[in-house]
Design an enzyme around this catalytic site. Structure first.
Site, PDB file in Angstrom:
ATOM      1  N   HIS A 180      44.568 -54.196 -31.542  1.00  0.00           N
ATOM      2  CA  HIS A 180      43.944 -52.924 -31.200  1.00  0.00           C
ATOM      3  C   HIS A 180      44.179 -51.892 -32.306  1.00  0.00           C
ATOM      4  CE1 HIS A 180      44.269 -54.759 -27.167  1.00  0.00           C
ATOM      5  NE2 HIS A 180      43.209 -54.032 -26.872  1.00  0.00           N
ATOM      6  N   ASP A 250      35.753 -59.993 -29.103  1.00  0.00           N
ATOM      7  CA  ASP A 250      36.608 -58.913 -28.634  1.00  0.00           C
ATOM      8  C   ASP A 250      35.958 -57.610 -29.112  1.00  0.00           C
ATOM      9  OD1 ASP A 250      38.709 -57.654 -27.367  1.00  0.00           O
ATOM     10  OD2 ASP A 250      40.262 -58.848 -28.332  1.00  0.00           O
TER      11      ASP A 250
END
Length: 292
Positions: A180, A250
């Site tokens: 992230h 993702d």
């Protein structure tokens, strides 16, 4: 039904005019809900109903793994971290498998009851005490035990009529960085990855409905992160593992995807590499930039 390849998000508890315009775009085929989109089960059902009033064929998804990653909380069962089933498995394998199956079925029933099609679950990563972002989201350290527990959880999901989406191919558990916020680099050889992290994916590839690749680069195998790599997605996943389901990228807004280029370049490369559905979330401007 034919669906567009882009998965997006919406701003809040109800749809704005801008949300509706985005969801109506033919390039958009699915939407993911986050914590800001949910309050009570009644509110979630009203939101998903409103989404389908715009596009009946939309897929609606959520991250409802259990433990730390559970978006639906108010009015829903608090699900345990998946690693708890691994600890139980070490003591009593049969009871752990039964509990994992029951948890998968319960999660799926509760999610589907509010108009959501699937959760991005289960996690096939292995917990080796290195990755904080994976950690207790993983079922086990050992590939065989993890595979057995994941299969049981999947059986529960399927009993409730839910798609199963395995993540994060070919394995995120052996790198410390969180994709992230950074691009994790896994310097192990193909032989090491193949002998360990890939084993649950190899065993379950033909049972999974979808797979989400990791924003991790494995430089001894390929220079690109797995989600942008045709080697990982086409040669390994499709050809070697025989996976015939859907590949979900993702989120392309994660820092682990940033080095690939502009959002349009990330989107195009993910599709070219073999992704069927591409997630662009929490950045409306970025999502709009790829719409043609």
């Amino acid at each position: 039904m034919v669906r567009g390849p882009l998965m997006v998000d919406v701003g809040g508890l109800t749809l704005t005019a801008e949300d509706k315009e985005l969801l109506a775009h033919p390039q958009v085929g699915s939407v993911i809900l986050f914590s800001r989109n949910v309050d009570t089960p009644e509110q979630i059902l009203a939101l998903t109903t409103a989404m389908r009033a715009v596009r009946p064929e939309l897929w609606i998804a959520v991250d409802q793994e259990g433990g730390r990653v559970q978006r639906f909380r108010e009015g829903f069962t608090r699900l345990p971290a998946m690693r708890s089933f691994g600890h139980q498995y070490d003591v009593d394998p049969m009871s752990a498998l039964a509990a994992a199956r029951s948890c998968g079925e319960l999660m799926a029933k509760e999610v589907k009851a509010v108009g959501v099609d699937f959760s991005f679950a289960p996690v096939l990563d292995l917990d080796v005490g290195v990755s904080g972002v994976i950690g207790d989201r993983a079922f086990h350290t050992e590939p065989a035990a993890a595979t057995a527990l994941v299969r049981a959880f999947m059986q529960g999901m399927k009993a409730a009529g839910m798609m199963t989406i395995g993540k994060h191919f070919p394995g995120h558990g052996s790198v410390a960085a969180d994709s992230h916020f950074a691009l994790p680099v896994d310097d192990r050889s193909w032989d090491e990855i193949n002998a360990y992290d890939l084993q649950p994916f190899r065993a379950l590839a033909k049972e999974l409905d979808g797979i989400m690749p990791a924003h991790v680069v494995y430089p001894q195998v390929d220079s690109l992160p797995a989600g942008f790599s045709s080697f990982w997605l086409k040669t390994v996943l499709r050809e070697q593992l025989g996976f015939a389901g859907l590949v979900f990228s993702d989120d392309l807004c994660m820092e682990g995807a940033a080095g690939v280029g502009t959002m349009r370049e990330r989107y195009d490369l993910a599709l070219e590499a073999g992704c069927d559905v591409v997630l662009i979330c929490n950045n409306r401007e970025a999502a709009l930039s790829v719409l043609s």
